[in-house]
Write a protein that holds these residues in place. Structure first.
Motif, short mmCIF file in Angstrom:
data_model
loop_
_atom_site.label_atom_id
_atom_site.label_comp_id
_atom_site.label_asym_id
_atom_site.label_seq_id
_atom_site.Cartn_x
_atom_site.Cartn_y
_atom_site.Cartn_z
N GLN A 1 0.93 -3.31 -1.77
CA GLN A 1 2.20 -3.93 -1.38
C GLN A 1 2.90 -3.16 -0.26
OE1 GLN A 1 2.82 -6.82 -2.34
NE2 GLN A 1 2.42 -7.16 -4.50
N GLU A 2 2.83 -1.84 -0.31
CA GLU A 2 3.48 -1.00 0.70
C GLU A 2 2.54 0.14 1.10
OE1 GLU A 2 6.35 -1.77 1.96
OE2 GLU A 2 6.99 -3.30 0.50
N GLY A 3 2.38 0.33 2.42
CA GLY A 3 1.63 1.48 2.91
C GLY A 3 0.12 1.34 2.86
N SER A 4 -0.43 0.20 3.23
CA SER A 4 -1.88 0.00 3.20
C SER A 4 -2.57 0.92 4.20
CB SER A 4 -2.22 -1.45 3.51
OG SER A 4 -1.66 -2.32 2.55
N PHE A 5 -3.81 1.33 3.85
CA PHE A 5 -4.56 2.22 4.74
C PHE A 5 -6.04 2.18 4.41
CE2 PHE A 5 -3.57 4.82 1.05
CZ PHE A 5 -4.72 5.56 0.84
N ILE A 6 -6.85 2.68 5.33
CA ILE A 6 -8.26 2.96 5.11
C ILE A 6 -8.46 4.43 5.45
CG2 ILE A 6 -8.86 2.14 7.42
CD1 ILE A 6 -11.59 1.31 6.30
N ALA A 7 -9.34 5.12 4.71
CA ALA A 7 -9.46 6.56 4.91
C ALA A 7 -10.88 7.03 4.66
CB ALA A 7 -8.50 7.32 3.99
N ALA A 8 -11.19 8.19 5.24
CA ALA A 8 -12.45 8.89 5.00
C ALA A 8 -12.13 10.30 4.50
CB ALA A 8 -13.28 8.96 6.27
N ASP B 1 -13.82 14.08 2.84
CA ASP B 1 -15.00 14.92 2.68
C ASP B 1 -15.46 14.84 1.23
OD1 ASP B 1 -16.41 17.51 1.93
OD2 ASP B 1 -16.33 17.70 4.11
N VAL B 2 -16.70 14.42 0.99
CA VAL B 2 -17.15 14.22 -0.38
C VAL B 2 -17.23 15.53 -1.16
CG1 VAL B 2 -19.64 14.39 0.08
CG2 VAL B 2 -18.84 12.97 -1.82
N GLY B 3 -17.39 16.64 -0.47
CA GLY B 3 -17.50 17.92 -1.15
C GLY B 3 -16.19 18.53 -1.56
N THR B 4 -15.11 18.21 -0.80
CA THR B 4 -13.82 18.86 -1.04
C THR B 4 -12.67 17.91 -1.32
OG1 THR B 4 -13.21 18.85 1.31
CG2 THR B 4 -14.52 20.72 0.52
N GLY B 5 -12.80 16.64 -0.92
CA GLY B 5 -11.70 15.69 -1.05
C GLY B 5 -10.71 15.74 0.08
N GLU B 6 -10.93 16.63 1.06
CA GLU B 6 -10.01 16.73 2.19
C GLU B 6 -10.10 15.48 3.06
OE1 GLU B 6 -10.75 20.28 4.34
OE2 GLU B 6 -10.27 21.61 2.66
N THR B 7 -8.93 15.04 3.58
CA THR B 7 -8.88 13.85 4.41
C THR B 7 -9.42 14.15 5.80
OG1 THR B 7 -6.95 13.01 3.21
CG2 THR B 7 -7.37 12.09 5.40
N ILE B 8 -10.41 13.40 6.24
CA ILE B 8 -10.96 13.53 7.59
C ILE B 8 -10.19 12.65 8.56
CG2 ILE B 8 -13.03 13.17 9.00
CD1 ILE B 8 -14.67 13.75 6.46
N TRP B 9 -9.93 11.42 8.18
CA TRP B 9 -9.02 10.56 8.92
C TRP B 9 -8.41 9.53 7.98
CZ3 TRP B 9 -10.62 5.58 8.44
CH2 TRP B 9 -11.99 5.31 8.42
N ARG B 10 -7.27 9.03 8.36
CA ARG B 10 -6.56 8.00 7.59
C ARG B 10 -5.87 7.08 8.59
NH1 ARG B 10 -2.73 8.59 2.26
NH2 ARG B 10 -1.38 6.77 2.60
N THR B 11 -6.17 5.79 8.52
CA THR B 11 -5.65 4.81 9.46
C THR B 11 -4.80 3.78 8.73
OG1 THR B 11 -7.61 5.07 10.87
CG2 THR B 11 -6.26 3.10 11.20
N SER B 12 -3.57 3.61 9.16
CA SER B 12 -2.68 2.64 8.53
C SER B 12 -3.13 1.21 8.83
CB SER B 12 -1.25 2.83 9.04
OG SER B 12 -0.75 4.11 8.68
N ARG B 13 -2.86 0.33 7.89
CA ARG B 13 -3.18 -1.09 8.05
C ARG B 13 -1.95 -1.93 7.73
NH1 ARG B 13 -8.00 -3.40 7.63
NH2 ARG B 13 -7.55 -4.70 5.79
N ASP B 14 -1.63 -2.87 8.60
CA ASP B 14 -0.58 -3.85 8.34
C ASP B 14 -1.21 -4.96 7.51
OD1 ASP B 14 1.61 -5.49 8.29
OD2 ASP B 14 1.37 -6.21 10.35
N GLU B 15 -1.26 -4.75 6.20
CA GLU B 15 -2.04 -5.64 5.35
C GLU B 15 -1.40 -5.83 3.99
OE1 GLU B 15 -3.73 -8.19 4.70
OE2 GLU B 15 -5.52 -7.54 5.79
N ALA B 16 -1.56 -7.04 3.45
CA ALA B 16 -1.15 -7.37 2.09
C ALA B 16 -2.23 -6.87 1.13
CB ALA B 16 -0.97 -8.88 1.96
N PRO B 17 -1.97 -6.89 -0.18
CA PRO B 17 -2.99 -6.43 -1.13
C PRO B 17 -4.31 -7.19 -1.01
CG PRO B 17 -0.87 -6.53 -2.22
CD PRO B 17 -0.68 -7.16 -0.87
#
Length: 454
Positions: free
Chosen positions: A219-226, A228-244
């Motif tokens: 509902q608020e703050g949609s995103f897609i992200a990658a 690191d599978v070993g640590t969980g650290e965010t490599i990138w995060r891109t906002s999306r203007d999107e509904a659920p």
């Protein structure tokens, strides 16, 4: 009647059932099924899967293992192990209301839950470990046809990544030890035109190239992200203007460049795997997107439904920029305004694209041109029976599970031919999995391994 009621975020006592010796031994060649619908969500394993069985009599049932709680996630397979999730309510058994009906409001407050990841032996169905990763009261309520464990895990043979929406993401090793966890805050999924209709989170993660990819359209703050599978650290995060939305990301490769395709309503599209930058975008379609994109014939097949449209898009893998389906040849090979799936992820076999409506109407198209071969109902003369689980195939046969506990086996051909109708004895909401010659079906209370004698 509104079709809002048909939505499911899409998409149970410990112990093992006795082995059915007549079902034969598990094939020596192991075929992994690492995430929702297998490798790149294709839903296909080239093996001779079972044709007939009966879960109640035990015919061609290799094993049948009770699974605690309520979960609609699918099983995944790596080597000799199967992984799946569940949520166990402290107050007792959770209600699951299947069928085609008109409710849009979420289920009543069920109190605290125990979110768990399970590991089973692929050959015997024995539960090897059962790990609680979180306990507490759900931050978001679920739809009566959903669960608090809708997302299918992903594995790369070293990590097992589970996602429980607002309760967080948990990465385990193969022994069930939590390596890292990560919270993304409140992830509220539901109908964007009626925000009190909380329906639960369902987009499953995938693992590729050492990264966990997740799509969070809320509902608020949609995103897609990658991550690191070993640590969980965010490599990138891109906002999306999107509904659920409730579909999963899909990987595809063009000339050595890896991209991530996603379904959507305001923002169907693709992103660069390395940077998260947008590659192409398509607006519009059904306003409750559930199916996951699938890739074949250098095309990305995307379908969704609800509202004014139920389209099927065949997007070229070299598409770039903002696409317009009316502009023939500009990034879109073909499309249809109607006939697209609402719940199920479609499946491509050879030159044919198969789509199934939640009412059980199957359509077959030429995957390259969009020409329709047939559109017929699986249950002739019957209505009111829901189809939510996505189909899987052994390359020759397609398996369609019904909400009321049957699996139809259909010939993968441009004319409808029903080969068998098999009873499971319990409702079937989760999408099945295939490994070797074994079909894995999760029912309301069990995980069932189906295998015919050699």
């Amino acid at each position: 009647m509104s079709v809002l009621h048909r939505w499911i975020p899409v998409i149970a006592a410990l112990g093992t059932g006795a082995l059915n010796a007549s079902a034969g031994a598990e094939p020596a060649v192991e075929q992994n099924w690492p995430s929702f619908r297998g490798e790149r969500a294709s839903g296909v394993v080239e093996a001779e899967g079972p044709l007939t069985w009966d879960a109640e009599t035990g015919a061609n049932i290799a094993w049948k293992t009770p699974i605690p709680g309520l979960g609609l996630s699918s099983p995944v397979v790596w080597g000799d192990r199967i992984y799946l999730t569940t949520a166990v309510a402290e107050s007792g058994e959770a209600e699951l209301k299947v069928g085609l009906y008109g409710d849009v409001l979420p289920s009543p407050d069920e109190g605290p839950q125990s979110w768990r990841v399970l590991c089973l032996n692929r050959s015997t169905g024995e539960i090897l470990w059962d790990r609680e990763v979180h306990r507490g009261k759900p931050q978001v309520r679920r739809h009566p046809k959903a669960s608090h464990a809708n997302c299918t895990v992903a594995t790369d043979g070293r990590h097992v990544v589970s996602f429980f929406g607002s309760e967080g993401m948990f990465c385990l090793n193969l022994d069930g030890e939590v390596l890292w966890s990560k919270s993304f805050g409140l992830l509220d999924s539901g109908y964007f035109r009626m925000k009190t209709a909380q329906w639960g989170f369902a987009s499953s993660p995938i693992i590729h190239g050492g990264r966990v990819l997740l799509q969070c359209d809320v509902q608020e703050g949609s995103f897609i992200a990658a991550l690191d599978v070993g640590t969980g650290e965010t490599i990138w995060r891109t906002s999306r203007d999107e509904a659920p939305t409730w579909g999963c990301p899909t990987i595809y490769v063009l000339e050595g460049n890896t991209r991530v395709a996603v379904n959507g309503y305001k923002h169907i599209g693709a992103y660069d795997f390395e940077t998260g930058e947008e590659v192409w975008k398509l607006e519009g379609g059904g306003d409750i997107p559930v199916p996951t994109p699938v890739v074949a014939h250098d095309l990305i097949f995307i379908t969704n439904a609800h509202g004014s449209l139920a389209p099927i898009y065949a997007v070229k893998i070299d598409a770039r920029g903002t696409l317009d389906p009316e502009a023939e040849g500009e990034g879109i090979a073909w499309w249809r305004r109607r006939g697209g799936n609402y719940m199920q992820t479609p499946i491509v076999l050879g030159d044919f694209l198969f789509c199934c409506a939640d009412t059980g109407v199957i359509s077959c198209y030429d995957a390259k041109t969009g020409n329709q071969h047939f559109r017929e109902r699986l249950r002739q003369g019957q209505s009111g029976f829901g189809f939510t689980a996505s189909p899987v195939s052994d390359g020759k046969k397609i398996y369609y599970a019904t909400e009321d506990g049957y699996v139809f086996v259909v010939k993968a051909a441009p004319a409808l031919e029903i080969l068998a109708q098999n009873g499971m004895g319990e409702s079937c909401m989760a999408s099945p999995a295939l490994t070797g010659k074994t079909l894995l079906v999760r029912t309301r209370h069990h995980l069932v391994a189906i295998r015919e004698p050699p």
